[in-house]
Scaffold this motif. Structure first.
Motif, PDB file in Angstrom:
ATOM      1  N   THR A  16      50.600   1.853  40.264  1.00 51.06           N
ATOM      2  CA  THR A  16      49.720   1.104  39.369  1.00 51.06           C
ATOM      3  C   THR A  16      48.366   0.929  40.045  1.00 51.06           C
ATOM      4  OG1 THR A  16      50.591  -0.974  40.246  1.00 51.06           O
ATOM      5  CG2 THR A  16      51.596  -0.140  38.212  1.00 51.06           C
ATOM      6  N   ASN A  17      47.360   0.611  39.262  1.00 48.53           N
ATOM      7  CA  ASN A  17      46.003   0.469  39.786  1.00 48.53           C
ATOM      8  C   ASN A  17      45.876  -0.791  40.641  1.00 48.53           C
ATOM      9  OD1 ASN A  17      44.841   2.816  38.570  1.00 48.53           O
ATOM     10  ND2 ASN A  17      44.976   1.754  36.612  1.00 48.53           N
ATOM     11  N   PRO A  18      44.958  -0.779  41.614  1.00 57.17           N
ATOM     12  CA  PRO A  18      44.811  -1.932  42.511  1.00 57.17           C
ATOM     13  C   PRO A  18      43.963  -3.053  41.914  1.00 57.17           C
ATOM     14  CG  PRO A  18      43.352  -0.184  43.221  1.00 57.17           C
ATOM     15  CD  PRO A  18      44.149   0.358  42.057  1.00 57.17           C
TER      16      PRO A  18
ATOM     17  N   THR B  31      58.337   2.210  47.136  1.00 60.94           N
ATOM     18  CA  THR B  31      57.115   2.412  47.908  1.00 60.94           C
ATOM     19  C   THR B  31      55.918   2.210  46.988  1.00 60.94           C
ATOM     20  OG1 THR B  31      57.162   4.807  47.491  1.00 60.94           O
ATOM     21  CG2 THR B  31      58.153   4.031  49.552  1.00 60.94           C
ATOM     22  N   ARG B  32      54.766   1.987  47.600  1.00 61.26           N
ATOM     23  CA  ARG B  32      53.515   1.765  46.852  1.00 61.26           C
ATOM     24  C   ARG B  32      52.525   2.806  47.320  1.00 61.26           C
ATOM     25  NH1 ARG B  32      50.324   0.429  43.159  1.00 61.26           N
ATOM     26  NH2 ARG B  32      49.062  -1.453  43.118  1.00 61.26           N
ATOM     27  N   ILE B  33      51.784   3.401  46.406  1.00 58.53           N
ATOM     28  CA  ILE B  33      50.781   4.373  46.830  1.00 58.53           C
ATOM     29  C   ILE B  33      49.748   3.657  47.694  1.00 58.53           C
ATOM     30  CG2 ILE B  33      51.074   5.958  44.892  1.00 58.53           C
ATOM     31  CD1 ILE B  33      48.443   4.760  43.718  1.00 58.53           C
ATOM     32  N   ALA B  34      49.166   4.398  48.620  1.00 58.13           N
ATOM     33  CA  ALA B  34      48.167   3.826  49.521  1.00 58.13           C
ATOM     34  C   ALA B  34      46.847   3.621  48.788  1.00 58.13           C
ATOM     35  CB  ALA B  34      47.965   4.744  50.722  1.00 58.13           C
ATOM     36  N   HIS B  35      46.109   2.609  49.211  1.00 59.91           N
ATOM     37  CA  HIS B  35      44.787   2.329  48.673  1.00 59.91           C
ATOM     38  C   HIS B  35      43.868   2.123  49.852  1.00 59.91           C
ATOM     39  CE1 HIS B  35      46.336   1.386  44.584  1.00 59.91           C
ATOM     40  NE2 HIS B  35      47.397   1.057  45.271  1.00 59.91           N
ATOM     41  N   GLY B  36      42.657   2.541  49.725  1.00 54.48           N
ATOM     42  CA  GLY B  36      41.746   2.287  50.833  1.00 54.48           C
ATOM     43  C   GLY B  36      40.486   3.117  50.775  1.00 54.48           C
TER      44      GLY B  36
ATOM     45  N   TYR C 208      29.673   1.363  53.395  1.00 50.00           N
ATOM     46  CA  TYR C 208      29.443   1.314  51.956  1.00 50.00           C
ATOM     47  C   TYR C 208      30.691   0.924  51.154  1.00 50.00           C
ATOM     48  CZ  TYR C 208      25.220   3.730  53.319  1.00 50.00           C
ATOM     49  OH  TYR C 208      24.029   4.071  53.929  1.00 50.00           O
ATOM     50  N   VAL C 209      31.815   0.739  51.845  1.00 47.24           N
ATOM     51  CA  VAL C 209      33.065   0.378  51.173  1.00 47.24           C
ATOM     52  C   VAL C 209      33.099  -1.133  50.948  1.00 47.24           C
ATOM     53  CG1 VAL C 209      35.575   0.370  51.400  1.00 47.24           C
ATOM     54  CG2 VAL C 209      34.275   2.340  52.181  1.00 47.24           C
ATOM     55  N   ASP C 210      33.534  -1.566  49.756  1.00 49.18           N
ATOM     56  CA  ASP C 210      33.575  -3.008  49.478  1.00 49.18           C
ATOM     57  C   ASP C 210      34.619  -3.692  50.351  1.00 49.18           C
ATOM     58  OD1 ASP C 210      36.141  -3.744  47.649  1.00 49.18           O
ATOM     59  OD2 ASP C 210      35.477  -1.694  47.243  1.00 49.18           O
ATOM     60  N   GLY C 211      34.438  -4.997  50.535  1.00 47.07           N
ATOM     61  CA  GLY C 211      35.273  -5.772  51.446  1.00 47.07           C
ATOM     62  C   GLY C 211      36.748  -5.757  51.109  1.00 47.07           C
ATOM     63  N   GLY C 212      37.081  -5.865  49.816  1.00 44.80           N
ATOM     64  CA  GLY C 212      38.483  -5.873  49.404  1.00 44.80           C
ATOM     65  C   GLY C 212      39.179  -4.558  49.737  1.00 44.80           C
ATOM     66  N   THR C 213      38.498  -3.451  49.460  1.00 46.74           N
ATOM     67  CA  THR C 213      39.068  -2.135  49.751  1.00 46.74           C
ATOM     68  C   THR C 213      39.238  -1.951  51.249  1.00 46.74           C
ATOM     69  OG1 THR C 213      38.045  -1.198  47.766  1.00 46.74           O
ATOM     70  CG2 THR C 213      38.714   0.359  49.474  1.00 46.74           C
ATOM     71  N   LEU C 214      38.246  -2.370  52.012  1.00 48.82           N
ATOM     72  CA  LEU C 214      38.308  -2.233  53.468  1.00 48.82           C
ATOM     73  C   LEU C 214      39.444  -3.073  54.050  1.00 48.82           C
ATOM     74  CD1 LEU C 214      36.900  -0.741  55.717  1.00 48.82           C
ATOM     75  CD2 LEU C 214      35.316  -2.648  55.937  1.00 48.82           C
ATOM     76  N   ALA C 215      39.613  -4.300  53.564  1.00 50.12           N
ATOM     77  CA  ALA C 215      40.693  -5.162  54.039  1.00 50.12           C
ATOM     78  C   ALA C 215      42.049  -4.556  53.700  1.00 50.12           C
ATOM     79  CB  ALA C 215      40.563  -6.554  53.433  1.00 50.12           C
ATOM     80  N   HIS C 216      42.166  -3.998  52.495  1.00 50.86           N
ATOM     81  CA  HIS C 216      43.413  -3.367  52.063  1.00 50.86           C
ATOM     82  C   HIS C 216      43.719  -2.150  52.925  1.00 50.86           C
ATOM     83  CE1 HIS C 216      46.559  -3.437  49.084  1.00 50.86           C
ATOM     84  NE2 HIS C 216      46.393  -2.158  48.825  1.00 50.86           N
TER      85      HIS C 216
END
Length: 199
Positions: A143-145, A168-173, A182-190
């Motif tokens: 599913t989408n993050p 399992t969950r697909i990876a996000h990042g 240039y990556v947003d904070g939420g994506t970087l933390a994930h």
């Protein structure tokens, strides 16, 4: 009203498409009527045919012209893997860009209580039946993050665990070719919390 009723009706119908507002609908209608009348007739025939002939696969809920879609009808897929996605477009993306050869389950949405979308609307009872199939050994949640996507992933993970199936969950990042600054904070933390060992 400066347009004939038939033109107003056409523009209103075109506005049902995502991202199509009044001006875009007007441009599309003018294009179809001024320069693409044959294309417009073909579009109308194709829409009629699709609406008459397409339904949902009884196993995965993907679009299908019969009881089973081509993926579910294939005997070359891995029955041990079941990937859960939000939409038919997600199936198309995975099929086009990965070497995944398992089965799918299409939710046709995500949990969103404020919009009145609960487990029944997503067919989660049918998903639980699919998980009860002895062949399924791993459920891949794709599913989408988003907040709703994460809530849906959690719900599905609980269903899989209750059925005794690995989940399992697909990876996000960080995207391939992306730069950290240039990556947003939420994506970087994930991405950081989901790190894995280098092989």
């Amino acid at each position: 009203m400066i347009y004939p009723p038939a033109l107003e009706a056409l523009m209103a119908a075109l506005r049902c498409l995502p991202g199509v507002g009044q001006k875009t609908a007007q441009r599309m209608a003018f294009q179809l009527l001024q320069r693409e009348r044959d294309g417009a007739r073909q579009l109308a025939r194709s829409l009629d045919q699709a609406l008459d002939e397409l339904g949902h696969c009884r196993d995965c809920r993907m679009f299908s012209q019969g009881d089973l879609c081509p993926i579910c009808a294939s005997d070359k897929r891995d029955d041990a893997l079941l990937c859960v996605v939000e939409s038919p477009a997600d199936v198309a993306a995975l099929e086009s860009h990965t070497d995944y050869r398992g089965r799918y389950f299409v939710l046709l949405g995500r949990l969103s209580p404020l919009d009145g979308i609960g487990p029944e609307e997503l067919g989660l009872a049918r998903l639980a039946e699919r998980m009860a199939d002895a062949a399924v050994q791993e459920v891949i949640v794709a599913t989408n993050p988003t907040v709703e996507g994460e809530a849906t992933a959690h719900y599905i993970a609980e269903l899989a665990r209750a059925a005794g199936i690995a989940v399992t969950r697909i990876a996000h990042g960080v995207p391939v070719g992306g730069e950290l600054e240039y990556v947003d904070g939420g994506t970087l933390a994930h991405a950081l919390s989901g790190r894995r060992q280098v092989e």
